[in-house]
Write a protein that holds these residues in place. Structure first.
Motif, short mmCIF file in Angstrom:
data_model
loop_
_atom_site.label_atom_id
_atom_site.label_comp_id
_atom_site.label_asym_id
_atom_site.label_seq_id
_atom_site.Cartn_x
_atom_site.Cartn_y
_atom_site.Cartn_z
N SER A 92 69.80 15.94 40.69
CA SER A 92 69.66 17.25 40.06
C SER A 92 68.20 17.56 39.77
O SER A 92 67.35 16.66 39.70
CB SER A 92 70.49 17.32 38.78
N ALA A 93 67.93 18.88 39.63
CA ALA A 93 66.56 19.34 39.39
C ALA A 93 66.64 20.66 38.64
O ALA A 93 67.71 21.27 38.56
CB ALA A 93 65.84 19.54 40.72
N ASP A 94 65.50 21.11 38.14
CA ASP A 94 65.48 22.43 37.50
C ASP A 94 65.52 23.52 38.55
O ASP A 94 66.21 24.51 38.42
CB ASP A 94 64.22 22.57 36.63
N ILE A 95 64.73 23.32 39.60
CA ILE A 95 64.61 24.36 40.64
C ILE A 95 64.74 23.72 42.02
O ILE A 95 64.06 22.73 42.32
CB ILE A 95 63.27 25.12 40.50
N VAL A 131 73.41 25.68 40.61
CA VAL A 131 73.42 25.90 42.06
C VAL A 131 73.64 24.55 42.73
O VAL A 131 72.97 23.57 42.38
CB VAL A 131 72.06 26.50 42.50
N GLN A 132 74.59 24.50 43.67
CA GLN A 132 74.84 23.24 44.36
C GLN A 132 74.57 23.40 45.85
O GLN A 132 75.02 24.36 46.46
CB GLN A 132 76.30 22.83 44.19
N LEU A 133 73.84 22.44 46.37
CA LEU A 133 73.50 22.48 47.79
C LEU A 133 74.17 21.33 48.53
O LEU A 133 74.28 20.22 47.99
CB LEU A 133 72.00 22.33 48.00
N GLY A 175 69.24 24.17 38.42
CA GLY A 175 69.40 25.33 37.54
C GLY A 175 69.20 26.63 38.31
O GLY A 175 69.92 27.60 38.11
N TYR A 176 68.19 26.65 39.19
CA TYR A 176 67.93 27.80 40.05
C TYR A 176 67.84 27.34 41.50
O TYR A 176 67.37 26.23 41.77
CB TYR A 176 66.58 28.45 39.71
N GLY A 177 68.23 28.25 42.40
CA GLY A 177 68.00 28.03 43.83
C GLY A 177 67.13 29.16 44.36
O GLY A 177 67.27 30.31 43.92
N VAL A 178 66.22 28.83 45.26
CA VAL A 178 65.35 29.86 45.85
C VAL A 178 65.44 29.77 47.37
O VAL A 178 65.20 28.70 47.96
CB VAL A 178 63.88 29.69 45.41
N GLU A 217 72.15 35.38 38.82
CA GLU A 217 71.32 34.88 37.72
C GLU A 217 70.55 33.64 38.14
O GLU A 217 69.53 33.29 37.55
CB GLU A 217 72.20 34.56 36.51
N GLN A 218 71.08 32.96 39.17
CA GLN A 218 70.46 31.67 39.50
C GLN A 218 69.93 31.56 40.93
O GLN A 218 69.34 30.55 41.27
CB GLN A 218 71.47 30.57 39.26
#
Ligand code: FAD
Length: 466
Positions: free
Chosen positions: A4-7, A145-147, A158-161, A429-430
């Motif tokens: 896991s990560a923040d972004i 967000v799950q990848l 927490g966020y995906g870009v 939102e994410q």
């Protein structure tokens, strides 16, 4: 077990890397993962170039990745050259700010800025890690967000870009089914071009900056035969010069809104400039900073008019050729080796005696005809319509309704802060996007300066500071 990560940044080309740099520089502690199948961050397709002749299309003063310091690339190059790097720069015989750097070297600059930002981030406990894989699926669930990655790994953030860049048109199913991709040489593959008979005829589809790169590659490979270029309008990119400043007429006049009004006013200013002995590129260059506003204010009908009637001229006048490449084009043309024709590509024909045969229709003619050459280079551009991109992630995102097409099906739709719009038009939102996927939102969302500005704004947004 998922990491896991923040972004989570999907794509580690210029966009994803510059976003990471900006995040590392901000106060606060955050863990960032960049998922990128390439071995190196910061390069993508554009800055993986290995030939010195494949240069940036703007001089150093225009290509800073730091929106707060337009001299950043000039300063980096000055140090790099002083340290013995890029000795060939002396051949351009201009001040460092006016040098057109090789794109591969620009990739080194981006990587160095990332390395420096990592040190800054380490002081507050922030980190960026490169995970070498392709993201094949994405879900948004219970505030995270799950990848899913191509190697089977799962990541949570927490966020995906979405910093997935541009998808070459030739990789889309429609084009591959015509066999074009399979038959064509990569415009940047000098080694493959060395295998050609140097005197043979090479056919190129498309006449933009990728075609110019292909000419540089052919020259480098020792090709000395005829080159036939076919593109719908037969327009070549103009050469980039260093025009003086000009009045910023669009900032004074907000009544200009339609493509027609813009063109009329722009032509008037270009005529005025020429009458004063000033380069027409001076007024044109003032338009750039207003494009996003003009495009986002325009109606779909006006945008369509722009794409249909103005785009070819905008591309050839605005996306200009670096001077050294332009000089090569001119020389080939004068030698009679380069011929540019306004013609549409209609398909590949079988070629029983080797080489390639393509069917074209010349502009103004109703009949098609077949042209033969030893090799074909496809430089016909980018597929911006995600519905036609044959990669798992765009398809999954569309199928899950997490994204929707942007205006004119150019990339995907997003809010002003980059939050992507789902199938119902609600801002996520994410999940955010930046760079080329936002082509439909801003029209120009690809160049170094666009990406650098977006990276800074998005980093502030994701850090809760913007
Ligand atoms: C050949 C070329 C030359 C250019 N020259 C100039 C120039 O001179 N000046 C200028 O201003 N602009 C130039 N540009 C435009 C612009 O600077 C680049 O397109 C820029 O690289 C955009 O950065 P990006 O990271 O958004 O996209 P890209 O560089 O395309 O990078 C996107 C990355 O995302 C990765 N990716 C995609 N999908 C996934 C996935 N599902 N999972 C994980 N990773 C994924 C890809 O592997 C890729 O590395 C050029 C573009 C090209 C193609």
């Amino acid at each position: 077990m998922s990491q896991s990560a923040d972004i989570l940044i999907i794509g580690g080309g210029l966009s994803g890397t510059m976003l990471a740099v900006q995040l590392l520089r901000l106060p606060g502690r955050r863990k960032v993962l960049i998922i990128e199948p390439r071995a190196e961050l910061g390069r993508g397709e554009a800055y993986s170039a290995v030939e010195l002749g494949h240069t940036l299309n703007g001089n150093a003063a225009r290509m800073s990745v730091d929106p707060d310091n337009p001299d950043d690339l000039t300063q980096w190059l000055t140090e790099h050259i002083a340290g013995g790097g890029w000795p060939e720069s002396a051949e351009q015989d201009v001040p460092v700010s006016e040098l057109f750097a090789p794109r591969g070297l620009f990739g080194v600059y981006v990587q160095q800025r990332l390395a420096e930002a990592r040190k800054v981030g380490a002081q507050t406990g922030s980190s960026v890690e490169h995970i070498r894989a392709e993201v094949v699926d994405l879900q948004v669930d219970a505030g995270s967000v799950q990848l899913t990655l191509s190697n089977g790994q799962a990541l949570r953030g927490g966020y995906g870009v979405l910093a997935t860049g541009m998808f070459p048109a030739a990789r889309t199913p429609q084009k591959t089914s015509s066999g074009l991709n399979a038959a064509a040489l990569d415009p940047w593959d000098v080694a493959a071009m060395r295998q050609l008979d140097p005197q043979s005829t090479v056919l190129i589809i498309g006449s933009g900056l990728t075609m110019v790169d292909a000419l540089v590659s052919l020259e480098q490979a020792g090709h000395r035969g005829p080159i036939e270029v076919f593109s719908r309008h037969g327009l070549l990119p103009h050469v980039r010069r260093q025009p003086p400043g000009w009045i910023d007429f669009l900032s004074d006049d907000h009544s200009i809104r339609t493509p027609r009004q813009l063109l009329r006013e722009l032509r008037r200013h270009c005529r005025a400039a020429i009458a004063q002995g000033i380069d027409w590129q001076a007024p044109l260059d003032t338009v750039r900073v207003h494009i996003a506003r003009l495009w986002s204010q325009a109606t779909d009908t006006q945008r369509r008019q722009f794409v249909r009637h103005v785009r070819p001229w905008w591309e050839s006048h605005h996306h200009r050729s670096p001077p050294l490449s332009a000089a090569l084009v001119e020389r080939l043309y004068k030698e009679g080796r380069l011929r540019i024709q306004a013609a549409s590509f209609k398909g590949l024909e079988t070629s029983p005696d080797g080489g390639v045969r393509i069917r074209i229709r010349r502009r103004g003619e109703s009949q098609t005809c077949v042209v033969q050459g030893a090799a074909l280079i496809n430089s016909s551009g980018i597929e911006y319509d995600w519905r036609r991109v044959a990669r798992p992630l765009p398809q999954q995102l569309l199928a899950r309704g997490l994204v929707r097409s942007g205006p004119l099906a150019l990339g995907i739709a997003a809010a002003i802060d980059g939050a992507v719009l789902d199938a119902e038009g609600c801002a996520a939102e994410q999940l955010f996007a930046m760079g080329p996927p936002l082509r439909g939102m801003w029209w120009e969302s690809t160049a170094v300066t666009d990406v650098a500005l977006q990276a800074k704004a998005l980093a502030l947004r994701l850090s809760g500071l913007g």
